[in-house]
Design an enzyme around this catalytic site. Structure first.
Site, PDB file in Angstrom:
ATOM      1  N   SER A 100       7.124  -6.141   4.289  1.00  0.00           N
ATOM      2  CA  SER A 100       6.584  -6.922   3.178  1.00  0.00           C
ATOM      3  C   SER A 100       7.455  -8.162   2.954  1.00  0.00           C
ATOM      4  O   SER A 100       7.636  -8.949   3.885  1.00  0.00           O
ATOM      5  CB  SER A 100       6.462  -6.043   1.936  1.00  0.00           C
ATOM      6  OG  SER A 100       5.646  -6.651   0.956  1.00  0.00           O
ATOM      7  N   GLU A 125      -4.042  -2.907   3.470  1.00  0.00           N
ATOM      8  CA  GLU A 125      -2.831  -3.280   2.751  1.00  0.00           C
ATOM      9  C   GLU A 125      -3.002  -3.236   1.232  1.00  0.00           C
ATOM     10  O   GLU A 125      -2.215  -2.610   0.514  1.00  0.00           O
ATOM     11  CB  GLU A 125      -2.409  -4.701   3.156  1.00  0.00           C
ATOM     12  CG  GLU A 125      -2.058  -4.867   4.623  1.00  0.00           C
ATOM     13  CD  GLU A 125      -0.610  -4.554   4.926  1.00  0.00           C
ATOM     14  OE1 GLU A 125       0.109  -4.126   4.014  1.00  0.00           O
ATOM     15  OE2 GLU A 125      -0.209  -4.740   6.095  1.00  0.00           O
ATOM     16  N   HIS A 147      -0.491  -0.524   2.400  1.00  0.00           N
ATOM     17  CA  HIS A 147       0.806  -1.185   2.345  1.00  0.00           C
ATOM     18  C   HIS A 147       1.916  -0.171   2.059  1.00  0.00           C
ATOM     19  O   HIS A 147       1.799   0.621   1.128  1.00  0.00           O
ATOM     20  CB  HIS A 147       0.758  -2.243   1.236  1.00  0.00           C
ATOM     21  CG  HIS A 147       1.867  -3.228   1.250  1.00  0.00           C
ATOM     22  ND1 HIS A 147       2.029  -4.152   2.253  1.00  0.00           N
ATOM     23  CD2 HIS A 147       2.882  -3.466   0.363  1.00  0.00           C
ATOM     24  CE1 HIS A 147       3.072  -4.915   1.980  1.00  0.00           C
ATOM     25  NE2 HIS A 147       3.625  -4.512   0.845  1.00  0.00           N
TER      26      HIS A 147
END
Length: 508
Positions: free
Chosen positions: A189, A316, A412
């Site tokens: 990320s 995500e 995610h």
């Protein structure tokens, strides 16, 4: 240098001796080693400064304090006002005296450039160390301290901290059995965004040989947007938006003010996209520390000598919706307004309607958001790097399970505990969607092995991306597969869409 086959848990660094702890399985963890001076007082908002050396062995059996932030994450320490010695690294190694120097994996945590730390349980380096890698992780400045624009002082201080920690690795990792010529910088990320930025940062050049980037965000500010954000934060803190004014505000003042500005972004964003995802700190393309955005840098061949392994998850933004981090969109009109804010062309929006017939608007919104911000951007990084002559690999996390009460999505952060081998860590059950089974553990072993092999040799175990073909490894249960992106209907929708990487230049 200390012979680690005989020295127990004590190692000598350029700043002094450090003493760690040995786990029952033989892995030594040396935690909270300072790599730079505390970035406060005369060092606040400035480049990282050399650490003061110590003369007696330093106890390094616990993590150091974390950077100023308001987040409280499962199993992780919290920041407390007064914590200052925050620039530290951690090392995990299983001594192998007959193996020669071991490859090094340097981990950068995520957290929207605003929160997080190296002490999160799912980042424990024990399993990777057992696989023959020296694991190093670091704390760095986040939020305003690390990424806020301060007139007359350097931007991207968090990136400068990471570069300083990488220099520490070059100078010291041999003492822990690591090979300074085989350093792989890795992150997820905003940590992956940092990795991509470091590939474009001159101060990081030559400090690592390879890079692993999981879920790289398409997220950067111009200096103008960063300055506008600072003005709002300074106003919320009751100080002038000048170096003098900002230095007069305590770290706690700026954390509180930054949170307040983020909360206001839904109704009054600094940039249009912040109405949907209120992240107020991003790397600043300042022409100095970060001369250009990573995609442009990689396309120019600036880092063609760095091997790159990219991964993203298939869904995500479902995670960010689940934790309440993004605005909810449930109507066609709302979807059209979102697409305009993100500059997604109408044919792409229509294409998702065709690819996802009968699905709720919310699902199409989350799919669009995830692919535009993470999936397509991550994929293009690998492709641009390969087209410029670099070695690049691309993978996608596709593991999905139907669980009692719901579905474990490939969202995610779900991939990180698998790659670290930490499926049973505190908080991992939420990330991966429940208790892992044997198929999950087998997938984790495959992903961990790919990381270790890439760090060692630059080959994770499947074909690289080339100038003419995008080969993709898909991580899944019960088995993985390898596909060609030429057959991807989602990628086809985006193929002719140019990425305006500095879309945040439009100030609301």
């Amino acid at each position: 240098m200390i012979d680690i086959s005989r020295a127990g848990t004590e190692f000598r660094t350029t700043s002094g001796a450090v003493r760690g702890r040995r786990s029952p399985d033989g892995v030594i963890a040396v935690l909270g080693i300072p790599y730079a001076a505390a970035p406060f007082g005369p060092h606040r908002f400035r480049r990282p400064q050399p650490v003061v050396c110590w003369s007696t062995p330093r106890d390094c059996t616990g993590f150091g304090p974390i950077a100023p932030q308001s987040a409280e994450l499962p199993g992780s320490p919290v920041w407390r006002p007064g914590d200052e010695d925050i620039l530290t690294v951690n090392v995990w190694v299983e001594p192998r005296p007959d193996a020669g120097p071991l490859p090094v994996l340097f981990w950068i945590h995520g957290g929207a450039y605003t929160f997080g730390s190296s002490a999160q349980p799912d980042f424990d380096g024990t399993a990777l160390a057992k696989a023959g890698v020296v694991v190093v992780s670091c704390n760095f400045r986040v939020g305003f301290e690390g990424f806020g624009h301060v007139p007359g002082l350097p931007d991207n201080r968090g990136l400068l901290d990471q570069a300083a920690a990488l220099r520490w690795v070059q100078e010291n990792v041999a003492a822990f059995g690591g090979d300074p010529d085989r350093v792989t910088v890795a992150g997820h990320s905003s940590g992956a965004g940092s990795v991509a930025c470091l590939m474009a940062v001159e101060e990081a050049r030559g400090l690592f040989r390879r890079a692993i980037a999981h879920s790289v965000p398409n997220a950067f500010f111009t200096t103008e947007v960063a300055a506008s954000t600072t003005s709002r934060i300074a106003s919320a803190a009751g100080v002038a938006p000048t170096a003098e004014g900002l230095l007069s505000a305590s770290p706690q003042d700026l954390v509180t003010a930054s949170d307040k500005v983020a909360e206001q972004c839904g109704a009054d964003p600094v940039t249009a996209i912040q109405a949907y995802d209120p992240v107020v700190f991003q790397p600043v393309v300042d022409g100095d520390v970060l001369p250009t955005d990573p995609l442009t840098a990689l396309a120019s061949g600036a880092s063609r000598d760095v091997d790159l392994l990219v991964c993203h998850t298939l869904e995500e933004y479902w995670f960010l919706h689940e934790v309440g981090a993004v605005r909810e969109v449930t109507s066609e009109q709302g979807l059209a307004e979102f697409a305009a804010a993100l500059r997604v062309p109408a044919p792409v929006v229509d294409g998702y309607r065709v690819l996802m017939p009968g699905t709720p608007v919310l699902d199409r919104y989350l799919a669009l958001f995830g692919d535009a911000t993470f999936g397509e951007y991550s994929s293009r990084l690998a492709e641009h790097h390969a087209q410029a002559g670099g070695l690049a690999y691309l993978s996608r996390f596709a593991r999905r399970r139907v669980r009692p009460g719901g579905e474990a999505r490939p969202w995610h952060t779900a991939d990180v505990p698998f790659a670290f081998g930490n499926l049973d860590a505190d908080g991992a059950a939420f990330l991966i969607g429940g208790t892992p089974d044997e198929q999950d553990h087998a997938l984790s072993r495959r992903m961990l092995r790919a990381w270790a092999d890439f760090a060692a040799s630059g080959d994770p175990g499947w074909a690289p991306v080339t100038a003419g073909a995008t080969t993709v490894k898909r991580w899944a249960v019960p088995e993985d597969d390898v596909v060609d992106d030429a057959t991807s209907r989602v990628r086809a929708l985006w193929r002719e869409v140019p990425f305006d990487l500095l879309r945040s230049k439009d100030i609301g």
